[in-house]
Design an enzyme around this catalytic site. Structure first.
Site: not given
Length: 909
Positions: A104, A107-108, A185
């Site tokens: 994750h 992905e950023h 998030e």
């Protein structure tokens, strides 16, 4: 030539196809695929874990040098919008054990500049400058990236975007900032009961299975923990990218108005530079039966965030992706979720044990991947249903046993097939970015000829496949999870990451013994009857009027009026009606309609009942062939409205929970405060909740309904493939004694920056919400977008009816007005907003946490709880030092009483 698979979609009229030499082999590999995508879908701009399913096909044995270019032609949006999506067949299942959330995080980080375009935020700036947007999500076995932009800038955007997969910089200085984004998030995800239940269920997998991992990641796993363990997160990030972001793991889809030849040349030129490391793609298909553990087959009690009684019954099955042409889980969930006579929910509602039920596979990576597939049934229980939850479970098991006894029914399977085909054949135009993202994921699962249809249609009836799955849905393989605030004091355990309080216990021995035997069937449970609402006539009606650009009034009597417009643009056999009635009994009316209207609902005839500020709004839409039947059914139930005291009490208790669950969401509370301050006479959610808590009698509702039926004003709109004769209904009631305007009145804010700052009503929520309102307008490029579906045009026309403005050509008028709008006008407008005559309202809903110094407010909150019991009370907070010049609202009603009201207005031309 790097192994990347691409599908090109042109909005041009020409069609070119290029077949691949490896087509047959690729198809067979896809058919036996057992891969998928991931558990917690972490959208960067959405905090829900509900995501589309990324299906994966295992091509580890495929030659990395093979390229595969599929070309299709499709009608696109009317606007000049282009879009691209790229799916990497790697996700959170590949997270290292010592760095949860690394996939994750990557992905950023890939968006933090590239060697060719080193500016850290250059791509976002480029997109925003040219009307574009982008996003990404990480799932268990998939990571998806996508963007859209105006057509003339598409190639330049493609080149910039592709560099993130060719040579990303992943700037070291951006690490801490992006970890904060990841942590935000995570904080936004924590108050979600769905996320909590998913993470708890994942923790029940076998030791060593990737489902036990913490996919979200947070500051602890990506910053503080690595620092203590001397882990260089930047080096590990680079290593992860080099190992897994390889071209032969990727699928690409692009859609634009260029020719297919042009798109193919662009893709070949730009994306062939993505590196291919030649390594086998990670696979998890060998990790079978991950939930065949003693821990899974138990009862879990959970304390939820919301005020709700919710029962989850869950089975872990072999991976079902290879059965996509049969879709056995779709067939079973269609029956389990049915609401007509003979269904589980119909029986439970008669007992007043449940109000809602859903079942099936959510097609997220958590529920469907290369290791297993989930089938779950979720039931919203009443208070009595919570006390009798074992009996509710028994009813579910009785229904499943009935399905096992009677076996698959071809008539029902074909009925589902026909409904799905109808919906697909007349589907409204979807947004390009959503469409290509879906196809990008489909490419990992389906045969090439099924890329566009594989997730939407039933192809093959194989009863033996359905029978095998039904045989696995037995009591001994089920997990029970009971969520309720009434579990308070019984849940000593706490899940590590989301801190969910829960307990675990063996299944009650009495029920375990019952389910271990050949228990009796329930003869009230049976298969549904044939559905009379499935459309078969799709012919287009002849026009009633020779020329009709906008709705015309075809009925005008004291009891009401009717507007009508025949669709000439979209030419689909669909229609939409809207009727306004004075009413407040929507919940009971919806319950009364749930069984008789369910056949229409599953046949894609949709209806919606809304309690508006000035009356009841009824909307129906779908295939026009059977739509009048649905509308008449609703009208009959309105005028034959009745209820029992038991139904009244059940609905009243459910409404209490609904209001409470809305109030504890910071974003909902902020929006409600915004409307309460601005709209004269607006009832706040807290006021509604308090009124309900103080008590309402069945007699008071009966009196209201009697008065409701006696005098009404009905106003409606019929639009689409209908003739006006069909739309006119005889109205059997007296007109209103006095006409009244439907528009709400807005307060005239003073020339100041106003601040309303309150504490959130959920003590377990660290999230805050900020809303800033300027008393303002829209831009011309938004206004000039063509309606992409009949529904969009109906919505615009219905808003005119609802507001009693009837300016059906408003959009065209606004576009003309905006074309004369100059830069000087914009500057002047902005300076007015920021000048001494500005009117600004800021709403702050403040979450709980150490940074908010909550100890200062603890005493106040304790006093309020002791005084008010269950009734919520807003705690108004003073402005921070950053906003010391604002006007502080301490009491909303006192503040609004001192303000003038803006007059009702009506635009005549």
């Amino acid at each position: 030539q790097n192994g990347l698979h691409a599908l090109l979609i042109s909005d041009m009229n020409n069609v070119e196809e290029e077949s691949s030499e490896e087509e047959d082999s690729a198809e067979s590999e896809t058919e036996t695929d057992d891969g998928s995508d991931s558990g917690a879908d972490m959208e960067d701009d959405e905090e829900s874990c509900d995501n589309k399913d990324d299906k994966e096909n295992d091509k580890a044995e495929e030659d990395p040098s093979d390229s595969d270019m599929e070309i299709e032609e499709l009608t696109g949006k009317e606007e000049s919008e282009s879009a691209a999506a790229l799916c990497v067949a790697v996700g959170s299942f590949c997270d290292p054990e010592d760095l949860p959330g690394l996939a994750h995080f990557l992905e950023h980080m890939v968006f933090m500049g590239s060697l060719k375009y080193p500016d850290e935020n250059g791509f976002d700036v480029f997109l925003k400058k040219h009307g574009g947007s982008d996003n990404a999500s990480t799932d268990c076995e998939r990571t998806v990236f996508h963007f859209d932009i105006q057509q003339q800038y598409f190639k330049a955007a493609l080149d910039r975007w592709a560099q993130f997969f060719i040579h990303p910089l992943m700037i070291r200085d951006a690490i801490d900032r992006e970890i904060e984004a990841i942590d935000s998030e995570y904080q936004l995800a924590k108050p979600s009961d769905a996320n909590r239940q998913e993470l708890l269920l994942g923790s029940l997998a076998r030791p060593g299975h990737p489902m036990r991992k913490f996919f979200w990641g947070n500051a602890e796993t990506l910053k503080h923990g690595p620092k203590k363990s001397n882990i260089d997160i930047y080096t590990r990030l680079k290593d992860f990218w080099q190992s897994y972001y390889s071209a032969h793991y990727m699928n690409l889809v692009v859609q634009s108005k260029e020719t297919l030849d042009t798109l193919e040349n662009w893709v070949t030129e730009i994306f062939s530079q993505i590196p291919n490391n030649g390594l086998p793609k990670p696979s998890f298909g060998h990790l079978t039966e991950p939930f065949d553990t003693p821990e899974f087959h138990k009862l879990y009690r959970v304390i939820p965030v919301r005020n709700i009684h919710l029962l989850h019954i869950t089975w872990a099955l072999p991976p079902q992706e290879r059965n996509y042409r049969v879709k056995p889980l779709h067939y079973i969930s269609w029956l389990v979720g049915h609401e007509g006579k003979g269904s589980i929910l119909f029986f439970l509602r008669k007992k007043f044990w449940a109000v809602a039920l859903s079942g099936g596979n959510a097609e997220t990576g958590f529920e469907q991947n290369s290791s297993y597939s989930i089938f779950s049934i979720s039931i919203t229980l009443t208070d009595e249903g919570y006390e009798r939850f074992y009996e509710v479970v028994h009813v579910v098991f009785q229904y499943l046993k009935m399905l096992q006894k009677v076996g698959p029914d071809k008539r029902i399977w074909e009925e589902i097939q026909k409904i799905d085909e109808n919906e697909f054949s007349f589907k409204d135009q979807t947004d390009p970015i959503d469409y290509i993202e879906n196809i990008c994921e489909n490419m990992h699962l389906f045969r090439k000829q099924d890329f566009l249809t594989g997730d939407q249609l039933l192809f093959e009836y194989k009863p033996e496949v359905i029978t095998d799955i039904l045989g696995l849905l037995c009591p001994q393989r089920a997990n029970l999870c009971l969520l309720s605030a009434d579990n308070e004091g019984r849940c000593p355990l706490k899940e590590r990451w989301f801190e969910t309080q829960y307990s675990v216990e063996d299944i009650d021995q009495y029920w375990a013994d019952v389910w271990a035997c050949d228990f009796e069937l329930n003869w009230d449970l049976h298969l549904p009857e044939e559905n009379k609402y499935i459309a078969t006539d799709f012919s287009l009606k002849a026009p009633d009027f020779p020329k009709m650009d906008y709705p015309v009034k075809i009925l005008n009597i004291p009891q009401g009026c009717m507007w009508y417009k025949k669709d000439k643009k979209f030419k689909k056999p669909k229609a939409s009606f809207g009727v306004v009635l004075l009413d407040i009994f929507v919940s009971i009316l919806s319950l009364n309609l749930s069984e008789p209207a369910y056949g229409a609902d599953i046949a894609k005839l949709k209806y919606k009942l809304v309690a508006g500020e000035h009356g009841l709004i009824i909307r129906v839409k779908g295939f026009n062939h059977k739509l009048p039947l649905l509308l008449q059914l609703i009208i009959d139930h309105v005028f034959d409205f009745s209820f029992t005291p038991a139904v009244f009490e059940m609905i009243k208790e459910e409404l209490k929970k609904t209001y409470f669950n809305m109030l504890i969401k910071p974003e909902v509370l902020a929006k409600d405060l915004h409307h309460v301050i601005l709209e004269h006479g607006k009832w706040s959610l807290i006021d509604k909740y308090r009124r309900l808590m103080k008590g309402l009698s069945a007699e008071s509702l009966l009196s209201f309904v009697k008065a409701f039926k006696s005098q009404l004003f009905v106003e409606g709109l019929a639009q689409g493939n209908v003739t006006y004769q069909v739309s006119i209904k005889k109205l059997q009631f007296a007109p209103l004694a006095h006409s009244f305007p439907l528009q709400f009145r807005v307060v005239d804010l003073p020339n100041a920056h106003l601040l309303c700052k309150v504490k959130t009503l959920n003590k377990n929520d660290a999230n805050s919400e900020v809303t800033v309102y300027y008393q303002v307008n829209s831009l011309i490029n938004i206004k000039e977008c063509e309606d992409s579906s009949l529904g969009e045009e109906v919505d615009r026309n219905w808003n005119e009816v609802m507001s009693q403005q009837y300016l059906f050509d408003r959009l065209a008028c606004e576009i003309e007005a905006l074309k004369s709008f100059t830069k000087a006008d914009l500057v002047e407008w902005f300076q007015t907003l920021r000048g001494s005559f500005r009117k600004i309202l800021s709403i702050h809903v403040v979450g709980y946490g150490e940074q908010e110094q909550d100890s200062e407010f603890a005493a106040v909150l304790d006093v309020q709880r002791s005084l008010l019991g269950e009734l919520p009370q807003l705690t108004f907070l003073p402005p921070s030092s950053y906003m010391k010049n604002t006007a502080f609202i301490r009491h909303i009603s006192d503040f609004t009483l001192s303000l003038n009201l803006l007059p009702y207005h009506k635009i005549l031309k």
